[in-house]
Design a protein around this motif. Structure first.
Motif, PDB file in Angstrom:
ATOM      1  N   ARG A  65     -37.883  -3.162  21.573  1.00 58.35           N
ATOM      2  CA  ARG A  65     -37.068  -4.122  22.322  1.00 58.35           C
ATOM      3  C   ARG A  65     -36.056  -4.804  21.401  1.00 58.35           C
ATOM      4  N   GLY A  66     -36.503  -5.201  20.202  1.00 55.12           N
ATOM      5  CA  GLY A  66     -35.600  -5.870  19.276  1.00 55.12           C
ATOM      6  C   GLY A  66     -34.501  -4.965  18.767  1.00 55.12           C
ATOM      7  N   VAL A  67     -34.881  -3.744  18.397  1.00 54.07           N
ATOM      8  CA  VAL A  67     -33.886  -2.801  17.876  1.00 54.07           C
ATOM      9  C   VAL A  67     -32.907  -2.407  18.971  1.00 54.07           C
ATOM     10  N   TRP A  68     -33.421  -2.273  20.202  1.00 55.43           N
ATOM     11  CA  TRP A  68     -32.519  -1.961  21.320  1.00 55.43           C
ATOM     12  C   TRP A  68     -31.490  -3.074  21.523  1.00 55.43           C
ATOM     13  N   ALA A 111     -43.677   1.006  22.429  1.00 55.41           N
ATOM     14  CA  ALA A 111     -43.294   0.127  23.540  1.00 55.41           C
ATOM     15  C   ALA A 111     -43.939   0.577  24.843  1.00 55.41           C
ATOM     16  N   ILE A 112     -44.000   1.878  25.083  1.00 56.87           N
ATOM     17  CA  ILE A 112     -44.603   2.401  26.311  1.00 56.87           C
ATOM     18  C   ILE A 112     -46.090   2.049  26.372  1.00 56.87           C
ATOM     19  N   LEU A 113     -46.745   2.014  25.230  1.00 59.88           N
ATOM     20  CA  LEU A 113     -48.168   1.693  25.201  1.00 59.88           C
ATOM     21  C   LEU A 113     -48.437   0.195  25.352  1.00 59.88           C
ATOM     22  N   ASP A 114     -47.391  -0.605  25.386  1.00 60.92           N
ATOM     23  CA  ASP A 114     -47.523  -2.021  25.713  1.00 60.92           C
ATOM     24  C   ASP A 114     -47.510  -2.140  27.238  1.00 60.92           C
ATOM     25  N   PRO A 115     -48.603  -2.612  27.863  1.00 62.38           N
ATOM     26  CA  PRO A 115     -48.662  -2.651  29.330  1.00 62.38           C
ATOM     27  C   PRO A 115     -47.625  -3.550  29.982  1.00 62.38           C
ATOM     28  N   ARG A 116     -46.923  -4.368  29.206  1.00 66.53           N
ATOM     29  CA  ARG A 116     -45.851  -5.199  29.779  1.00 66.53           C
ATOM     30  C   ARG A 116     -44.555  -4.420  29.914  1.00 66.53           C
ATOM     31  N   TYR A 117     -44.386  -3.392  29.112  1.00 63.00           N
ATOM     32  CA  TYR A 117     -43.143  -2.622  29.103  1.00 63.00           C
ATOM     33  C   TYR A 117     -43.311  -1.280  29.818  1.00 63.00           C
ATOM     34  N   TYR A 121     -39.361   0.098  31.382  1.00 64.42           N
ATOM     35  CA  TYR A 121     -38.512  -0.703  30.502  1.00 64.42           C
ATOM     36  C   TYR A 121     -37.774   0.181  29.508  1.00 64.42           C
ATOM     37  N   VAL A 122     -38.476   1.173  28.974  1.00 65.74           N
ATOM     38  CA  VAL A 122     -37.842   2.096  28.023  1.00 65.74           C
ATOM     39  C   VAL A 122     -36.739   2.890  28.718  1.00 65.74           C
ATOM     40  N   GLN A 123     -36.991   3.325  29.955  1.00 65.38           N
ATOM     41  CA  GLN A 123     -35.959   4.027  30.720  1.00 65.38           C
ATOM     42  C   GLN A 123     -34.734   3.144  30.918  1.00 65.38           C
ATOM     43  N   TYR A 124     -34.967   1.893  31.250  1.00 60.89           N
ATOM     44  CA  TYR A 124     -33.863   0.952  31.445  1.00 60.89           C
ATOM     45  C   TYR A 124     -33.030   0.811  30.169  1.00 60.89           C
ATOM     46  N   CYS A 125     -33.717   0.635  29.053  1.00 65.54           N
ATOM     47  CA  CYS A 125     -33.010   0.446  27.780  1.00 65.54           C
ATOM     48  C   CYS A 125     -32.163   1.664  27.426  1.00 65.54           C
ATOM     49  N   PHE A 126     -32.715   2.846  27.603  1.00 72.68           N
ATOM     50  CA  PHE A 126     -31.959   4.055  27.276  1.00 72.68           C
ATOM     51  C   PHE A 126     -30.798   4.261  28.249  1.00 72.68           C
ATOM     52  N   THR A 127     -30.978   3.846  29.490  1.00 76.83           N
ATOM     53  CA  THR A 127     -29.891   3.961  30.460  1.00 76.83           C
ATOM     54  C   THR A 127     -28.702   3.088  30.070  1.00 76.83           C
ATOM     55  N   THR A 128     -28.991   1.886  29.558  1.00 80.49           N
ATOM     56  CA  THR A 128     -27.894   1.005  29.145  1.00 80.49           C
ATOM     57  C   THR A 128     -27.144   1.559  27.942  1.00 80.49           C
ATOM     58  N   ILE A 129     -27.792   2.455  27.199  1.00 77.83           N
ATOM     59  CA  ILE A 129     -27.158   3.012  26.000  1.00 77.83           C
ATOM     60  C   ILE A 129     -26.512   4.360  26.278  1.00 77.83           C
ATOM     61  N   TYR A 130     -27.237   5.238  26.976  1.00 82.37           N
ATOM     62  CA  TYR A 130     -26.796   6.620  27.148  1.00 82.37           C
ATOM     63  C   TYR A 130     -26.357   6.976  28.559  1.00 82.37           C
ATOM     64  N   GLY A 131     -26.496   6.053  29.491  1.00 83.10           N
ATOM     65  CA  GLY A 131     -26.050   6.327  30.855  1.00 83.10           C
ATOM     66  C   GLY A 131     -26.805   7.476  31.504  1.00 83.10           C
ATOM     67  N   ILE A 132     -26.073   8.429  32.054  1.00 81.80           N
ATOM     68  CA  ILE A 132     -26.692   9.537  32.797  1.00 81.80           C
ATOM     69  C   ILE A 132     -27.484  10.470  31.892  1.00 81.80           C
ATOM     70  N   HIS A 133     -27.300  10.383  30.595  1.00 82.50           N
ATOM     71  CA  HIS A 133     -28.030  11.250  29.664  1.00 82.50           C
ATOM     72  C   HIS A 133     -29.346  10.632  29.206  1.00 82.50           C
ATOM     73  N   ALA A 134     -29.672   9.469  29.719  1.00 83.35           N
ATOM     74  CA  ALA A 134     -30.887   8.776  29.280  1.00 83.35           C
ATOM     75  C   ALA A 134     -32.144   9.574  29.598  1.00 83.35           C
TER      76      ALA A 134
END
Length: 229
Positions: A65-68, A111-117, A121-134
């Motif tokens: 989350r921080g690095v993202w 992050a995926i192994l954290d039950p809060r994320y 959440y990981v999909q969301y973060c990658f979408t904000t970075i890579y768009g349709i290629h996430a």
């Protein structure tokens, strides 16, 4: 220092008007606006560093989350209108991308192994970075996470077999036999469970009927409440 200067902005401006020796250091309105932008930019790095430096709580699950956040703000600055920051940020991106390429996979798994994320959440973060290629990146992460789980299961079986084989206690003892079976089962089940034969058979039937791995079941469960600041 930037936050302090913004707090005393009016005082510093007044000082610049009254003190001729200080006038050469006084900032223009545009420069003050740049100070505000720079302060917000650096605040992200400060907050992330504070989280990573924590010693009273686990941090491995928080790195992604921080690095993202750092990744996202670098992209936003380059695409934005803050031209005075662009040259510096581009140099930062070159160094950042090198480490992101090497560590984004393992950070995502944590992050995926954290039950809060979990995965959403990981999909969301990658979408904000890579768009349709996430989706391509997310699929790679899931594939590696499943390989990691398979490796863990293999080692758990191997360890359980070794413990059972090295026991010098006779299988004729009902108490010692149940302890041996508990060691084998504990590699696959978490928490307390009934030691009765009926319950063990139920667990075996349930695992036989379900074709989903424990990872798939975990990912399908709803996330815990996440307070995003």
């Amino acid at each position: 220092m930037l936050e302090s200067s913004l707090y005393y902005k009016d005082v510093l401006d007044y000082w610049g008007q009254q003190d001729k020796d200080y006038q050469m250091f006084a900032l223009s309105d545009e420069e003050w606006r740049n100070v505000v932008i720079l302060c917000k930019f650096l605040k992200v790095f400060y907050d992330v560093t504070c989280v990573f430096s924590g010693s009273n709580y686990p941090t491995a699950n928080l790195y992604f989350r921080g690095v993202w956040k750092v990744h996202k703000i670098l992209l936003d600055i380059v695409k934005g209108h803050y031209s005075f920051l662009t040259p510096m940020v581009k140099e930062m991106q070159e160094k950042f991308n090198k480490y992101w390429a090497e560590y984004s996979l393992i950070l995502s798994c944590a992050a995926i192994l954290d039950p809060r994320y979990k995965l959403n959440y990981v999909q969301y973060c990658f979408t904000t970075i890579y768009g349709i290629h996430a989706s391509d990146f997310v699929e790679t992460i899931l594939s590696n996470l499943r390989l990691l789980l398979d490796e863990y299961v293999k080692k758990s079986k191997s360890t359980s077999s070794s413990l059972a084989g090295s026991s010098n206690v006779s299988d004729a003892s009902p108490i010692d036999s149940s302890l041996g079976e508990h060691n084998v089962n504990s590699a696959y089940f978490r928490g307390d469970f009934d030691e009765s034969d009926d319950y063990k058979q139920y667990l075996n039937k349930s695992s036989t009927r379900s074709e989903k791995s424990q990872l798939d079941i975990y990912l399908e469960e709803p996330e815990l409440e996440l307070n995003i600041k």
